[in-house]
Design a protein around this motif. Structure first.
Motif, PDB file in Angstrom:
ATOM      1  N   GLU A   1       5.945  -3.096  -8.749  1.00  0.00           N
ATOM      2  CA  GLU A   1       5.196  -2.344  -9.361  1.00  0.00           C
ATOM      3  C   GLU A   1       5.720  -1.770 -10.730  1.00  0.00           C
ATOM      4  OE1 GLU A   1       4.184   0.845  -6.743  1.00  0.00           O
ATOM      5  OE2 GLU A   1       2.809  -0.193  -5.614  1.00  0.00           O
TER       6      GLU A   1
ATOM      7  N   ALA B   1       5.586  -1.984   3.056  1.00  0.00           N
ATOM      8  CA  ALA B   1       5.055  -2.475   1.995  1.00  0.00           C
ATOM      9  C   ALA B   1       5.968  -2.639   0.984  1.00  0.00           C
ATOM     10  CB  ALA B   1       3.898  -1.898   1.349  1.00  0.00           C
ATOM     11  N   VAL B   2       7.464  -2.685   1.116  1.00  0.00           N
ATOM     12  CA  VAL B   2       8.210  -2.475   0.195  1.00  0.00           C
ATOM     13  C   VAL B   2       8.443  -3.734  -0.887  1.00  0.00           C
ATOM     14  CG1 VAL B   2      10.371  -3.786   1.417  1.00  0.00           C
ATOM     15  CG2 VAL B   2      10.782  -1.732  -0.373  1.00  0.00           C
ATOM     16  N   ARG B   3       8.005  -4.875  -0.551  1.00  0.00           N
ATOM     17  CA  ARG B   3       7.843  -6.031  -1.266  1.00  0.00           C
ATOM     18  C   ARG B   3       6.857  -5.796  -2.606  1.00  0.00           C
ATOM     19  NH1 ARG B   3       7.216 -10.239   2.125  1.00  0.00           N
ATOM     20  NH2 ARG B   3       9.285 -11.025   1.482  1.00  0.00           N
ATOM     21  N   ALA B   4       5.702  -5.224  -2.192  1.00  0.00           N
ATOM     22  CA  ALA B   4       4.799  -4.883  -3.307  1.00  0.00           C
ATOM     23  C   ALA B   4       5.690  -4.015  -4.164  1.00  0.00           C
ATOM     24  CB  ALA B   4       3.453  -4.556  -2.600  1.00  0.00           C
ATOM     25  N   GLU B   5       5.971  -2.863  -3.707  1.00  0.00           N
ATOM     26  CA  GLU B   5       6.579  -1.877  -4.628  1.00  0.00           C
ATOM     27  C   GLU B   5       7.743  -2.516  -5.490  1.00  0.00           C
ATOM     28  OE1 GLU B   5       8.380   2.482  -3.976  1.00  0.00           O
ATOM     29  OE2 GLU B   5       7.781   1.694  -2.390  1.00  0.00           O
ATOM     30  N   LEU B   6       8.617  -3.613  -4.842  1.00  0.00           N
ATOM     31  CA  LEU B   6       9.722  -4.080  -5.881  1.00  0.00           C
ATOM     32  C   LEU B   6       9.004  -4.379  -7.401  1.00  0.00           C
ATOM     33  CD1 LEU B   6      11.901  -5.843  -3.486  1.00  0.00           C
ATOM     34  CD2 LEU B   6      12.349  -3.836  -4.608  1.00  0.00           C
TER      35      LEU B   6
ATOM     36  N   ASN C   1      11.038   1.889 -11.295  1.00  0.00           N
ATOM     37  CA  ASN C   1      10.552   1.644 -10.074  1.00  0.00           C
ATOM     38  C   ASN C   1      11.495   0.971  -9.224  1.00  0.00           C
ATOM     39  OD1 ASN C   1      11.197  -1.015 -10.743  1.00  0.00           O
ATOM     40  ND2 ASN C   1       8.898  -1.691 -11.314  1.00  0.00           N
ATOM     41  N   LEU C   2      11.338   0.822  -7.983  1.00  0.00           N
ATOM     42  CA  LEU C   2      12.215   0.298  -7.035  1.00  0.00           C
ATOM     43  C   LEU C   2      13.091  -0.688  -7.369  1.00  0.00           C
ATOM     44  CD1 LEU C   2      13.648   0.928  -4.352  1.00  0.00           C
ATOM     45  CD2 LEU C   2      11.499  -0.556  -3.435  1.00  0.00           C
TER      46      LEU C   2
ATOM     47  N   ARG D   1      11.258   5.321   1.272  1.00  0.00           N
ATOM     48  CA  ARG D   1      10.258   4.612   1.434  1.00  0.00           C
ATOM     49  C   ARG D   1       9.552   4.616   2.702  1.00  0.00           C
ATOM     50  NH1 ARG D   1      11.862   5.170  -3.141  1.00  0.00           N
ATOM     51  NH2 ARG D   1      10.727   4.017  -4.874  1.00  0.00           N
TER      52      ARG D   1
END
Length: 129
Positions: free
Chosen positions: A85, A78-83, A92-93, A51
């Protein structure tokens, strides 16, 4: 009981991911972790290191205490949003980290996001002490 701790700061470049693996592998050997536990930890670390970070460096802080390993990795943008998604049917992550870690938490620090992973440790019987 005091915790064992390793803190590693690397350039946020794919070429340095192997260094993080070496450190994690050395820790796994010292703690006599099972291959499956090491594999889970490496998969989680790789998923995060892929990331975008919040700068030119990424820090991996690993603490071992009371039969658990906690890895704190960051900074990210922006890892929080990706968690969240993609929903539950996509790879996904959040799904990756949830499958290989016992808990995943995001902490905001100075405008960046840091991920804390927790994994209960499974050791191999009869290994080196």
């Amino acid at each position: 009981m005091t915790a064992d701790e390793i803190c590693l700061t690397l350039p946020a470049d794919d070429a340095f991911h192997g260094v993080a693996h070496l450190v994690l592998g050395g820790l796994a050997a010292r703690l006599n972790l099972s291959f499956e536990t090491l594999e889970d930890l490496e998969l989680a670390l790789d998923a995060l290191l892929e990331r975008p970070s919040d700068g030119r460096e990424v820090t991996v802080r690993v603490l071992v205490e009371d039969g658990e390993l906690r890895a704190i990795v960051g900074p990210f943008t922006a890892v929080r949003a990706e968690l969240g998604e993609g929903g539950t049917n996509s790879l996904n992550l959040g799904r990756i980290l949830g499958a290989v870690c016992d808990s995943v938490q995001i902490e905001d620090r100075d405008g960046s996001q840091w991920v804390e992973l927790t994994k209960r440790l499974d050791t191999v019987e009869g290994g080196p002490s």
